[in-house]
Design a protein around this motif. Structure first.
Motif, mmCIF file in Angstrom:
data_model
loop_
_atom_site.group_PDB
_atom_site.id
_atom_site.type_symbol
_atom_site.label_atom_id
_atom_site.label_comp_id
_atom_site.label_asym_id
_atom_site.label_seq_id
_atom_site.Cartn_x
_atom_site.Cartn_y
_atom_site.Cartn_z
ATOM 1 N N PRO A 76 1.076 -1.730 -0.135
ATOM 2 C CA PRO A 76 -0.163 0.054 -0.275
ATOM 3 C C PRO A 76 1.081 1.226 -0.054
ATOM 4 O O PRO A 76 2.097 1.360 0.530
ATOM 5 N N SER A 77 0.254 2.236 -0.531
ATOM 6 C CA SER A 77 0.500 3.596 -0.596
ATOM 7 C C SER A 77 0.351 4.575 0.019
ATOM 8 O O SER A 77 -1.465 4.331 -0.230
ATOM 9 N N VAL A 78 0.922 5.932 0.197
ATOM 10 C CA VAL A 78 0.250 6.702 1.219
ATOM 11 C C VAL A 78 0.181 7.911 -0.152
ATOM 12 O O VAL A 78 1.093 8.522 -0.951
ATOM 13 N N ASP A 79 -0.463 8.684 -0.237
ATOM 14 C CA ASP A 79 -0.546 9.351 -1.269
ATOM 15 C C ASP A 79 0.024 11.015 -0.335
ATOM 16 O O ASP A 79 -0.849 12.003 -0.256
ATOM 17 N N LYS A 80 1.387 11.077 -0.377
ATOM 18 C CA LYS A 80 2.066 12.266 0.196
ATOM 19 C C LYS A 80 1.517 13.517 -0.298
ATOM 20 O O LYS A 80 1.598 14.118 0.399
#
Length: 447
Positions: A177-181
């Motif tokens: 999973p990735s975070v919308d920085k």
């Protein structure tokens, strides 16, 4: 490898083909044809076996005629090769045919073993004794193996392992999973003061009492939103277990069902053995409603054969005949009997056809067998008496292959009749199954 009994007759010199392999192939083809005919009509197993066991069989016997007709189909000039019917060759062919059929048909196997043991005891076939011993031993082993399922006791049963193959494991690929920085930065920047793009904090950081609570709320919301997005990406896909569980349930049900069936059969086998011991000790005839001890020994032995037959399934081990023989030996010797408790067969058959106590036996014999034609069992003579019930010695010889003066003890008489009863039921039941399977002409017409 299965033994070919035609060759065994050649080996001992009972038949001589002058080393002609072509003739041997004709005999083999004839045996194969007769075996196929026997499978279609299992009732012929008795006459085939009795004729094959009797070196003195007449050339006019219907079974000899049938075998000769079948041989002519394979060997058109056979009449020119022999001055009369080649009895020895036809007998060898008949034995080979019956053994072939018995290997694939349990009913014929039962008929062959019981008929052969009866016929060989009074036949003049000493030169062929070893051949017959091998044939009977082979088929009797098959019958005993078939009987094991109906005679097993609980300690004899085995339960096979559960037959179940688990489904292949389901592989699931999870992406990191990735975070919308960028979005997170904008939310944090908006929480820090009145300069952010997303509903910014209207207080400046130097306004601590007012700024701090708003900052905490907005900062918590921004972080929570990022974490919840990651959690949604990590959530596993739902797995349907109904299929594997249903398969497992069916496998367990089948396994338990087989185990219960095996145990039930073994319990029945144990009960059957127990009932036989009770019957042997009580020596009471359920068909005559009288003690065997109160009846003449030979009459009692015949009824013991009948009563034991009614208690047993068609497929029974060979030891059952020995059990009956020992049970009959518990009876007292008949007063006035010839020699050491012996009587001639002619008088025994006459009594069986006329004595009142033998009526249940005659009724069953009539159901099992047709009227006597050619070589056949004593049951047909007993079940179809004519007139006064008297029988001539010549008739007995032609039909049963026995001299009227042949002596039997009570145990031999009872065992002989018991084997014939077991044989008759086996081939009668087999014929009924074939008729039911093929259907009557009327049934087929309706279809």
């Amino acid at each position: 490898m299965e033994q070919e009994f035609l060759l065994r007759f050649l080996e001992i010199g009972a038949i001589d083909l002058k080393g002609d392999d072509a003739k041997l192939e004709k005999l083999r083809a004839t045996a194969k044809d007769l075996s196929a005919a026997l499978r279609k009509a299992p009732s012929k197993a008795v006459s085939f076996t009795m004729v094959a066991a009797d070196p003195n069989i007449t050339a006019t016997d219907p079974t000899i005629d049938e075998a000769m007709a079948s041989l002519r189909k394979q060997w058109e000039t056979v009449a020119n090769a022999f001055a009369s019917h080649p009895i020895a060759i036809l007998r060898a062919i008949l034995l080979d045919a019956v053994v072939q059929a018995g290997r694939s048909n349990d009913a014929i196997a039962v008929a062959f073993v019981n008929t052969a043991r009866n016929a060989l005891a009074y036949a003049e076939a000493s030169d062929e004794a070893e051949i017959w011993r091998e044939a009977v031993s082979e088929i009797e082993t098959k019958v005993d193996a078939r009987a094991e399922t109906e005679w097993a006791t609980p300690e004899m049963i085995t339960v096979d392992p559960l037959q179940y193959t688990p489904p292949a494991p389901v592989s699931t690929d999870y992406g990191v999973p990735s975070v919308d920085k960028s979005a997170l930065r904008e939310n944090i920047f908006s929480a820090a003061g009145p300069w952010g793009p997303n509903e910014p904090n209207r207080f400046q950081p130097n306004q601590a009492p007012q700024w701090a609570p708003v900052f905490a709320d907005k900062m918590s919301a921004a972080i929570a939103e990022a974490l919840e997005g990651m959690a949604e990406e990590l959530a596993p896909s739902p797995i349907d277990l109904s299929g594997p569980l249903s398969t497992l349930a069916k496998a367990v049900t089948t396994h338990v069902g087989k185990a219960l069936a095996s145990f039930s059969g073994a319990t029945a086998g144990l009960q059957r053995r127990t009932n036989l011991l009770w019957w042997k000790e009580a020596l009471y005839s359920p068909s005559a409603h009288a003690s065997y001890l109160d009846l003449p020994p030979f009459e009692a032995s015949a009824l013991m054969a009948l009563d034991l037959h009614k208690q047993l399934p068609t497929y029974s081990p060979a030891s059952v005949s020995a059990f009956l023989r020992e049970a009959i030996r518990c009876l007292p010797v008949e007063k006035g009997s010839q020699g050491n408790g012996e009587r001639d067969v002619l008088s025994l058959v006459h009594d069986a056809r006329t004595t009142a106590f033998m009526q249940p036996f005659r009724m069953l014999a009539a159901q099992y067998t047709p009227a006597p034609v050619g070589r056949g069992p004593l049951l047909s003579l007993i079940g179809h008496p004519q007139g006064s019930g008297a029988i001539e010695e010549g008739t007995l010889r032609v039909h049963a292959g026995m001299d009227g003066s042949t002596k039997m003890t009570a145990s031999e008489w009872g065992t002989y009749l018991f084997r014939e009863l077991q044989t008759a039921r086996a081939i009668t039941g087999s014929a009924a199954k074939r008729a039911k399977k093929s259907g009557s002409p009327t049934t087929r017409a309706k279809k």
